[in-house]
Design an enzyme around this catalytic site. Sequence first.
Site, short mmCIF file in Angstrom:
data_model
loop_
_atom_site.label_atom_id
_atom_site.label_comp_id
_atom_site.label_asym_id
_atom_site.label_seq_id
_atom_site.Cartn_x
_atom_site.Cartn_y
_atom_site.Cartn_z
CB CYS A 678 88.50 33.85 21.70
SG CYS A 678 87.77 32.61 22.81
CD1 TRP A 682 87.09 29.40 27.97
CD2 TRP A 682 87.60 27.24 27.73
NE1 TRP A 682 88.31 29.23 28.53
CE2 TRP A 682 88.67 27.90 28.41
CE3 TRP A 682 87.72 25.87 27.49
CZ2 TRP A 682 89.83 27.24 28.83
CZ3 TRP A 682 88.86 25.22 27.92
CH2 TRP A 682 89.90 25.89 28.57
CG ASP A 683 85.97 32.71 28.53
OD1 ASP A 683 85.04 32.29 29.25
OD2 ASP A 683 87.17 32.57 28.83
NE ARG A 724 86.36 32.56 32.10
CZ ARG A 724 87.55 31.98 32.18
NH1 ARG A 724 88.10 31.74 33.36
NH2 ARG A 724 88.21 31.66 31.08
#
Length: 892
Positions: A678, A682-683, A724
């Site tokens: 992305c 890491w998401d 997060r």
Amino acid sequence: MHGGNGSEFTQGNPTAQRLRGGSGDSAASAAAAASAAERGDGNVMRFAVRARHKLLNKHRELCVQLRERKVVVHMSRTHEKKEFLCADVVHMARSPGSPAMALTIRGASGRVKEKNLVFEDHVDAALFHKVVNALNDYGPQLVDVFDKLDRTRTGAIRKEDLKAALSDANMDADEDRVAAFMRALQTGTMRRKSSADAQPLKPQGGSATDIQHGVGDDAIEAATLAAATPRNVGLRFFFENFMHLPVYSTEHLLSEWQKKVDGLAELEMGGGGSRTSIGGYEYDGAGGGTTPLLVGGEQLQNVVEHVRFCFAMGTPAYSPNTYAEIGSLFLTNYRLIFWPYVRRDVAMTPRTPRNQETSHLRPARTERPAAMGEICVPHGAIARVEPCVVDTNGVLLGCKDSRMVTLGFEANPTFVSSFREVIKAVAFPGAPNTFAFNHRIKVSAPRDGWGVYDPQREFVRQGLIDEGQPMNDRWRIYSDNYALSPTYPRVFVLPRLLSESEIMSAAKYRSKHRVPAVTYRHALSGAVMARSSQPMAGIGGHTNEADKRLLELLRVRGDPGDPAEQARPRKFWIVDARKPLATLGNRVQGKGVESASSYKHTALQFCYIENIHHMRAALTALTDLMAPSDTAESTEEDRFLGRLEDTAWPRHCRLVLESSVFIAEKMDTQGYSVLIHCSDGWDRTAQLCATTQLLLDPYYRTIEGFAVLVEKDWCAFGHKFQQRCGHGVNDPANEERSPIFLQWIEVVNQVREQFPDAFQFTDRLLVFVADHQFSCLFGNFLGNSEKERECEYEVRTRTESIWTYVLAHEAHFANDRYREYKGVLWPRTSIKKSHLWQRYFCRWDPYMHPRPPHEDLWDEDYGTGILDTGLHTDLDTMGELGDVPEVAPGGT
């Protein structure tokens, strides 16, 4: 709202009583209620209303005639009246918290018309809504039961009538018991204690004058309770107390009445517990003389009594349109624990069948769900602590697990302010100071959860390398102690033919040096899955020769000389989780996306998954939509599905699943290797990698395999759990917070629901993992990277692993229907197949819990399972408040 002379219903309704400024003089209240009942004015409930139209904004009186099930509206000036039957009310619409209501009524001719009303406040509007619903449901049965109890036909139930009914039902019918029954209807288990009969925590040795609310002596309290006992109970008084119940018989109603009596006894007697010292204060044991089961390292620090608790926001904790309880609030160094004073499981109420031939049981609709007998709020799950805008003695806790908690206290503003500061101190201690470093699991010979994921063992299982060897002719284990990229794992897989200088060059071409690394090899096709961050292409579309060589080696599966590759070159797919438009902004920053034409036999696919900010907004909207409500607040149910779609949460989850199915198809059906990224990798990258592996590999659908998957693709590859989740930090508006991991858990559950027999675990495990990413009970989800956890926090030696607990409780999370399926799962991705995850998002609403005979109760597990049996701490051994600021004793 008032009834008769305006006294009986208000005094009989604890909720309305509290909303009008406290309990007041209970003796005078009881006398007024008894007087109204004796006059026989107990058949009508009255409300003050006005028309919604500005030109007709005149006050009127709305009367609900209970026996006739009729609503009559009296005009104040013209003395005219309009009436309609409750059965003719087709629909009632009102917004939660609003006093305005729109009624759709069917006339005598069959035509439908709408009537708009505005009540004095939203409490009256909600109550009217409930009354009409009750009259259209169990109202006639309730009136029949009242008539059976009113043996003298005086229009009110006298003590003599009740005594005879109790005797007929073989229940205790002595004078004290009958008086308790009569008093229970006035006070109930939701009664707010007055200053004359409150029992707060107080300093040991202190006198009554030391307590800001005061404690009356036994003689005063006994006199007050005796004076509070009404002599007769009218129909209005009776209906108001039992209109929420599906009453089937006189015996059934008496059993429900008995529960009110028992609840009041627990509230007044303090549960029979002996007084015990906690942190310098005296504890009356209102929770029943016992204390909650504590986890290893947890210490009880204080107890607050007579706390109103509900899952709601924007309304008082004692409003009738919310599910509220009164009980004890325990404060520990790990969590808040709320115990309702009436702590009973879901009861099965005897019912006499119509044919009188058989006897069976029916659950009472209004029983508290068994899973809500103890409610826990881990400090780590608290996102913000705020004053309650509608209750000066209230505190609002906004939680990360999609619940809003309102706590109401019998205290002054000084106490409430002190309590807020205490909660802030324990909920926001700073990132490295969470409870995980105090927690210890006590179990004999546990399986160490920290060892469940061993990178080399997992890559051997996948067939990437050979056992005991760091490399083979295609792949190598790369490890440089986090020097290449501090956000990457210590150990990962790269092609063997890539030189050290090429690795360094390729890493510099990727954002955060997150070089394309192999995370999975599909055993059936041999295709590999790699993950990385976006390239540093910039506006000019720059390329890097080392990166090209790395992706080429991934395309040929590490072997350029493969005969199959020579005969027919395989395609390689770069899967970008973003939208094409999102990459343009990154290009301006010197980043961007690959050009497929720059790589051999390569195609590019965009997934159109939104960024973390959209996910955060979607969850916020979903949380607001799923706020608990009962039938009186269900006015939006006819628009619920549309509002659910408006949150965009189902769409975001569907895109993740749809993109994962696309990747699985390329790897399994066509045998193509893929690179997934992305922006920083890491998401959304973790979501796609983990979901695809779950579809392709049956091992990840086992309990152990799922643990390995989470550790490998989420923890090791650097999902930023700290940012997060916001562990220990009082910064709820931080733009880095986002429910990325929770969203993936939701996607896993969507797949599990389509293939329930293919998973060794149930959604109980998914809820457990989702909850403990916030709880800070375990060390797995602390920090932003593996390096932080291993080197800075030293979690392996200083904290417990969540998988130690899970593997020791494997039977608790196991799926009895599990049958291993070795094939690939191909879930449907249509929105028609998606479902709201009720087990997670609806669990804070007591009206949504499953009822018997459903066996899978929605109970929560915050670490007090069989591992910690024997840690039931005695009040005498509880720790002091320590560094936690003490709460002033005036309000406890």
